[in-house]
Structure formats: structure tokens, C-alpha cells
Write a protein that holds these residues in place. Structure first.
Motif, PDB file in Angstrom:
ATOM      1  N   LYS A   1       0.830  -1.209   0.000  1.00  0.00           N
ATOM      2  CA  LYS A   1       0.000   0.000   0.000  1.00  0.00           C
ATOM      3  C   LYS A   1       0.864   1.258   0.000  1.00  0.00           C
ATOM      4  N   ASP A   2       1.919   1.253   0.798  1.00  0.00           N
ATOM      5  CA  ASP A   2       2.732   2.459   0.972  1.00  0.00           C
ATOM      6  C   ASP A   2       3.671   2.724  -0.205  1.00  0.00           C
ATOM      7  N   PHE A   3       4.174   1.651  -0.844  1.00  0.00           N
ATOM      8  CA  PHE A   3       5.229   1.845  -1.842  1.00  0.00           C
ATOM      9  C   PHE A   3       4.903   1.275  -3.221  1.00  0.00           C
ATOM     10  N   GLY A   4       3.829   0.514  -3.332  1.00  0.00           N
ATOM     11  CA  GLY A   4       3.398   0.024  -4.632  1.00  0.00           C
ATOM     12  C   GLY A   4       4.328  -0.981  -5.282  1.00  0.00           C
ATOM     13  N   VAL A   5       5.067  -1.731  -4.481  1.00  0.00           N
ATOM     14  CA  VAL A   5       5.983  -2.728  -5.031  1.00  0.00           C
ATOM     15  C   VAL A   5       5.406  -4.131  -4.843  1.00  0.00           C
ATOM     16  N   GLU A   6       5.948  -5.070  -5.619  1.00  0.00           N
ATOM     17  CA  GLU A   6       5.543  -6.467  -5.494  1.00  0.00           C
ATOM     18  C   GLU A   6       6.162  -7.062  -4.229  1.00  0.00           C
ATOM     19  N   VAL A   7       5.354  -7.734  -3.439  1.00  0.00           N
ATOM     20  CA  VAL A   7       5.836  -8.370  -2.209  1.00  0.00           C
ATOM     21  C   VAL A   7       5.318  -9.796  -2.147  1.00  0.00           C
ATOM     22  N   GLU A   8       6.223 -10.738  -2.067  1.00  0.00           N
ATOM     23  CA  GLU A   8       5.873 -12.139  -1.822  1.00  0.00           C
ATOM     24  C   GLU A   8       6.195 -12.469  -0.374  1.00  0.00           C
ATOM     25  N   THR A   9       5.403 -13.353   0.210  1.00  0.00           N
ATOM     26  CA  THR A   9       5.623 -13.722   1.607  1.00  0.00           C
ATOM     27  C   THR A   9       5.796 -15.229   1.723  1.00  0.00           C
ATOM     28  N   VAL A  10       6.669 -15.619   2.628  1.00  0.00           N
ATOM     29  CA  VAL A  10       6.903 -17.038   2.912  1.00  0.00           C
ATOM     30  C   VAL A  10       6.968 -17.204   4.424  1.00  0.00           C
ATOM     31  N   ALA A  11       5.915 -17.785   4.988  1.00  0.00           N
ATOM     32  CA  ALA A  11       5.888 -18.034   6.426  1.00  0.00           C
ATOM     33  C   ALA A  11       6.599 -19.359   6.715  1.00  0.00           C
ATOM     34  N   CYS A  12       7.738 -19.267   7.376  1.00  0.00           N
ATOM     35  CA  CYS A  12       8.507 -20.467   7.711  1.00  0.00           C
ATOM     36  C   CYS A  12       9.571 -20.091   8.727  1.00  0.00           C
ATOM     37  N   ASP A  13      10.169 -21.098   9.320  1.00  0.00           N
ATOM     38  CA  ASP A  13      11.289 -20.908  10.238  1.00  0.00           C
ATOM     39  C   ASP A  13      12.571 -21.000   9.435  1.00  0.00           C
ATOM     40  N   VAL A  14      13.183 -19.856   9.161  1.00  0.00           N
ATOM     41  CA  VAL A  14      14.350 -19.807   8.288  1.00  0.00           C
ATOM     42  C   VAL A  14      15.568 -20.479   8.923  1.00  0.00           C
ATOM     43  N   THR A  15      15.510 -20.756  10.213  1.00  0.00           N
ATOM     44  CA  THR A  15      16.646 -21.398  10.872  1.00  0.00           C
ATOM     45  C   THR A  15      16.667 -22.910  10.673  1.00  0.00           C
ATOM     46  N   THR A  16      15.641 -23.443   9.995  1.00  0.00           N
ATOM     47  CA  THR A  16      15.612 -24.868   9.695  1.00  0.00           C
ATOM     48  C   THR A  16      15.905 -25.101   8.221  1.00  0.00           C
ATOM     49  N   GLU A  17      16.431 -26.274   7.906  1.00  0.00           N
ATOM     50  CA  GLU A  17      16.726 -26.589   6.509  1.00  0.00           C
ATOM     51  C   GLU A  17      15.458 -26.587   5.673  1.00  0.00           C
ATOM     52  N   GLU A  18      14.381 -27.107   6.230  1.00  0.00           N
ATOM     53  CA  GLU A  18      13.101 -27.131   5.513  1.00  0.00           C
ATOM     54  C   GLU A  18      12.604 -25.720   5.237  1.00  0.00           C
ATOM     55  N   GLY A  19      12.726 -24.839   6.234  1.00  0.00           N
ATOM     56  CA  GLY A  19      12.282 -23.467   6.061  1.00  0.00           C
ATOM     57  C   GLY A  19      13.099 -22.724   5.021  1.00  0.00           C
ATOM     58  N   ARG A  20      14.408 -22.905   5.054  1.00  0.00           N
ATOM     59  CA  ARG A  20      15.263 -22.244   4.060  1.00  0.00           C
ATOM     60  C   ARG A  20      14.966 -22.724   2.661  1.00  0.00           C
TER      61      ARG A  20
ATOM     62  N   LYS B   1      12.131 -23.839   1.526  1.00  0.00           N
ATOM     63  CA  LYS B   1      10.847 -23.243   1.132  1.00  0.00           C
ATOM     64  C   LYS B   1      11.035 -21.781   0.738  1.00  0.00           C
ATOM     65  N   LEU B   2      11.807 -21.046   1.518  1.00  0.00           N
ATOM     66  CA  LEU B   2      12.021 -19.624   1.255  1.00  0.00           C
ATOM     67  C   LEU B   2      12.800 -19.408  -0.036  1.00  0.00           C
ATOM     68  N   LEU B   3      13.880 -20.132  -0.203  1.00  0.00           N
ATOM     69  CA  LEU B   3      14.715 -19.951  -1.392  1.00  0.00           C
ATOM     70  C   LEU B   3      13.997 -20.413  -2.655  1.00  0.00           C
ATOM     71  N   GLY B   4      13.187 -21.445  -2.524  1.00  0.00           N
ATOM     72  CA  GLY B   4      12.419 -21.914  -3.675  1.00  0.00           C
ATOM     73  C   GLY B   4      11.424 -20.880  -4.154  1.00  0.00           C
ATOM     74  N   ALA B   5      10.817 -20.182  -3.210  1.00  0.00           N
ATOM     75  CA  ALA B   5       9.844 -19.143  -3.568  1.00  0.00           C
ATOM     76  C   ALA B   5      10.544 -17.878  -4.064  1.00  0.00           C
ATOM     77  N   ALA B   6      11.745 -17.619  -3.562  1.00  0.00           N
ATOM     78  CA  ALA B   6      12.433 -16.363  -3.887  1.00  0.00           C
ATOM     79  C   ALA B   6      12.947 -16.340  -5.313  1.00  0.00           C
ATOM     80  N   GLY B   7      13.423 -17.469  -5.807  1.00  0.00           N
ATOM     81  CA  GLY B   7      13.999 -17.481  -7.151  1.00  0.00           C
ATOM     82  C   GLY B   7      15.268 -16.646  -7.202  1.00  0.00           C
ATOM     83  N   THR B   8      15.356 -15.759  -8.178  1.00  0.00           N
ATOM     84  CA  THR B   8      16.536 -14.893  -8.320  1.00  0.00           C
ATOM     85  C   THR B   8      16.585 -13.888  -7.181  1.00  0.00           C
ATOM     86  N   VAL B   9      17.694 -13.886  -6.460  1.00  0.00           N
ATOM     87  CA  VAL B   9      17.892 -12.952  -5.347  1.00  0.00           C
ATOM     88  C   VAL B   9      19.064 -12.043  -5.682  1.00  0.00           C
ATOM     89  N   GLU B  10      18.776 -10.751  -5.826  1.00  0.00           N
ATOM     90  CA  GLU B  10      19.838  -9.784  -6.125  1.00  0.00           C
ATOM     91  C   GLU B  10      20.330  -9.068  -4.875  1.00  0.00           C
TER      92      GLU B  10
END
Length: 260
Positions: free
Chosen positions: A53-72, A74-83
Motif C-alpha cells: 500500500k505504501d510503496f506500490g511494489v511487489e511483495v511475496e511472503t513465505v511463512a517459515c522458520d528460516v533457521t531450519t533446513e526445511e524453512g530455508r 521453502k524460502l529460497l524456492g519461492a524467492a527465485g533470483t535474489v539480487e
């Protein structure tokens, strides 16, 4: 100031609130699309919607525990290209040296050392191939001046700092910058938790505990997530290309150094 990163894709870990949210909002204001992560779905969605709403940019969300291998995964799979990558995770609980066993240290290392290393190992090859990338790790002022009651955090974050010191200089020739942001006390849930501990130990109110801690800071206040985020966005900008492997303090002058 034009940061030169509009259109870049940024992954910001643990970004539903606190310092991570400050970084996410500043990057969104600079025109980055975001991949945001947190364990709590409700807070994550609320923060993401506010950014859209504030900035008009695309935002994807991934609810997970990034400190676990499974969470990472899931997050990296959804993120794709990370700059742009901003690593972040909540710090381990306070205590004294005799309070902790091996499992406590392993948990601290997983969250505050091994997780950011794993995220960097996943993102860096693509950054190197594209000859452009920015990584900011949120660590702590304790890597420069250890905090006695945060021995778990001191240990894990110091290990991450050592990894970054070498790695940042190995990837710099490919246009990839890795730096660390070292927060002092900011107005976040983490500060509330630490202040609550002081309340319970000393039998004082939260207001008194905050005032007592603020009085030890030359700036005489806690930092804000907005100014923290702005510094993160600058480190990710076109203006910070010559900053390699640095540890940037945002502590209101708390650490009394001539040269830091």
C-alpha cells in the motif's frame, strides 16, 4: 538520493517486524520488489500488505522458520533470483555462562551463524554469475564489544563475522558486496524482552528500565527501525560498491572507541 536499486529483487529474512521490517520498508521505498519471511503468518501478511500500500511494489511472503533446513528450502524456492539478501534472525535468550549446554549453543549457531551462511551460499553463485549482488547481515554490536549476558549471541555472531570477513573479499571482484550491520539497542521486541528482564531482576517498571538503559547511550535514546533500514538500503545501493566486508555500528555511540 537515488539508490540505483529500483527493480532489484530483495530477500529479507525475519522481516515481519523489528529491524528486518525496517530494512524491508527502506528497500521497498527504493523501488525493490521483496520476498519477506517470518514464522508468524498474521504479522507477516499485515506488514507485507502495508508495504504494498505504501510503496506500490511487489511483495511475496513465505511463512517459515528460516533457521531450519526445511524453512530455508521453502524460502529460497519461492524467492527465485535474489539480487539483494538481508539475513536476520532473532537472538538467543540471555543468561550466564553456567546456564547453557551444548544444545543451547547449537541452537544459537544454527540461528545466528549457520542460517545466514546457508542463505549466502545459496544466493552468492547467482550474484557472481550476474556480476552484481548485495548482502547485508544483521548481527550485533556484541561482535565488537561482547555483552556478558548474551554469551550465546556473542559466540554465534562472532563466528558469522569471521566467515564474512573472508568470503566478502573472495567475491568482491565479481561486483558482490557483503557487509554487516551491527545494531545497538533499537526500539524493537528484542529490546522489550531485555528490558523486561531488568524489570524482573531489579523490581522496576518498564519505563524506568528503558530510561535507565537509554541513559547509558550517548544519543540518550533507542534507535528506530526506520534509520536502521535506511542504512541497510544504502549498503545495498549503487553508492556502496567500494564497501567490502565492513562491520557498521548503529549504536547511538554506545561503544566508546577512538577507532572502531
Amino acid at each position: 538520493m537515488d539508490l540505483g536499486i529500483s527493480g532489484k529483487r530483495a530477500l529479507v529474512a525475519a522481516s515481519s517486524k523489528g529491524l528486518g521490517l525496517g530494512c524491508a520498508r527502506a528497500l521497498a521505498e527504493a523501488g525493490c520488489s521483496l520476498v519477506m519471511n517470518a514464522r508468524g503468518e498474521e504479522a507477516l501478511q499485515a506488514s507485507a500488505e502495508a508495504i504494498r500500500k505504501d510503496f506500490g511494489v511487489e511483495v511475496e511472503t513465505v511463512a517459515c522458520d528460516v533457521t531450519t533446513e526445511e524453512g530455508r528450502s521453502k524460502l529460497l524456492g519461492a524467492a527465485g533470483t535474489v539480487e539483494i539478501l538481508v539475513t536476520n534472525a532473532g537472538g538467543p535468550p540471555p543468561g550466564m555462562w553456567q546456564d547453557w549446554d551444548r544444545d543451547d549453543f547449537i541452537a544459537a549457531l544454527d540461528a545466528n551463524m549457520l542460517t545466514p551462511i546457508a542463505l549466502m551460499q545459496a544466493a552468492l553463485p547467482g550474484m557472481i554469475e550476474r556480476r552484481w549482488g548485495k548482502v547485508v547481515n544483521i548481527t550485533s554490536q556484541s561482535v565488537k564489544s561482547p555483552i556478558a549476558v548474551l554469551g550465546l549471541s556473542n559466540s554465534a555472531r562472532a563466528g558469522l563475522t569471521g566467515f564474512v570477513a573472508g568470503t566478502a573479499r573472495q567475491v568482491a571482484e565479481y561486483g558482490v558486496n557483503i557487509n554487516n550491520l551491527l545494531p545497538g539497542i533499537h526500539a524493537t521486541d528484542r529490546a522489550d524482552s531485555l528490558d523486561k528482564g531488568v524489570c524482573e531482576k531489579e523490581g522496576i517498571s518498564m519505563e524506568e528500565a528503558r530510561a535507565k538503559r537509554a541513559s547509558t547511550i550517548p544519543a540518550n535514546r533507542y534507535g528506530t527501525i526506520e534509520e536502521f533500514g535506511a542504512t541497510c538500503a544504502f549498503l545495498c545501493s549503487k553508492h556502496a560498491g567500494y564497501m567490502i566486508g565492513q562491520n557498521i555500528l548503529l549504536d547511538g555511540g554506545s561503544l566508546n572507541y577512538t577507532l572502531a
